[in-house]
Design a protein around this motif. Structure first.
Motif, mmCIF file in Angstrom:
data_model
loop_
_atom_site.group_PDB
_atom_site.id
_atom_site.type_symbol
_atom_site.label_atom_id
_atom_site.label_comp_id
_atom_site.label_asym_id
_atom_site.label_seq_id
_atom_site.Cartn_x
_atom_site.Cartn_y
_atom_site.Cartn_z
ATOM 1 N N ALA A 182 26.486 64.220 49.920
ATOM 2 C CA ALA A 182 26.937 63.877 51.278
ATOM 3 C C ALA A 182 25.955 64.375 52.340
ATOM 4 N N ALA A 222 38.675 54.640 51.046
ATOM 5 C CA ALA A 222 37.823 55.789 51.383
ATOM 6 C C ALA A 222 36.402 55.338 51.704
ATOM 7 N N LYS A 267 36.225 53.765 55.126
ATOM 8 C CA LYS A 267 36.303 54.754 56.209
ATOM 9 C C LYS A 267 34.968 55.427 56.470
ATOM 10 N N ARG A 268 34.174 55.521 55.412
ATOM 11 C CA ARG A 268 32.929 56.281 55.541
ATOM 12 C C ARG A 268 31.727 55.436 55.911
ATOM 13 N N SER A 269 31.829 54.107 55.663
ATOM 14 C CA SER A 269 30.604 53.323 55.871
ATOM 15 C C SER A 269 30.517 52.780 57.295
#
Ligand code: 5GP
Ligand code: ZN
Length: 148
Positions: free
Chosen positions: A55, A143, A146-148
């Motif tokens: 991350a 998930a 949400k992160r990209s």
């Protein structure tokens, strides 16, 4: 100035402060033999900068690390190790077995009967139901979204 942790073994290897047997030394990534190889030629590819986890690693940096991984993994087939196959392994997080907190890829040359194996207790268990897999895939899709 590159991100560096003076207490990190791998940062110290990149800086030349402790010895290592290098396979690649580039501006972005370094590859060197593991001191405790699981098979002959077992090596590690790392970003030169200190990043504790996937991350924390920039996509461009990770892509470069994987380019070096691929180049070396392919070359191992034609090397003195005459690998018949290669395993790639990343332990991201302590619970995943990460011991050195500087992100790295294990490149493990494989030959028949080399004694290396990966085992998961769940491989012997019954397969989960399709609804379970679908639910899990949905949770991961959410998930990722949400992160990209
Ligand atoms: P991890 O469990 O974090 O995925 O793997 C860390 C790896 O780093 C282990 O395979 C271990 O043998 C290797 N390692 C630990 N300290 C050193 C070191 O000082 N030099 C080298 N070359 N490898 C190391
Ligand atoms: Zn480091």
């Amino acid at each position: 100035m590159a991100k560096r942790d003076p207490a990190c073994i791998f940062c110290r290897i990149v800086a030349g402060e402790i010895p290592a047997s290098f396979v690649h030394r580039g501006a972005t990534a370094t590859a060197f033999l593991d001191v405790n190889p699981v098979t002959p030629g077992h090596l590690l590819v790392i970003p030169n900068e200190h990043h504790g986890s996937l991350a924390e690693t920039r996509v461009e940096t990770w892509a470069h690390v994987m380019r070096i991984v691929r180049r070396i993994a392919v070359a191992l087939r034609a090397s003195a190790f005459a690998a018949d196959g290669v395993n790639l392994f990343v332990a991201d997080g302590e619970v995943a077995g990460q011991e050195v907190p500087h992100v790295h890829v294990h490149v493990i040359p494989r030959t028949a009967g080399d004694g290396f194996r990966v085992h998961a207790a769940a491989w012997d268990a019954e397969r989960p139901a399709r609804e379970t897999l679908d639910r899990q895939a949905g949770a991961i899709r959410e998930a990722v979204g949400k992160r990209s």
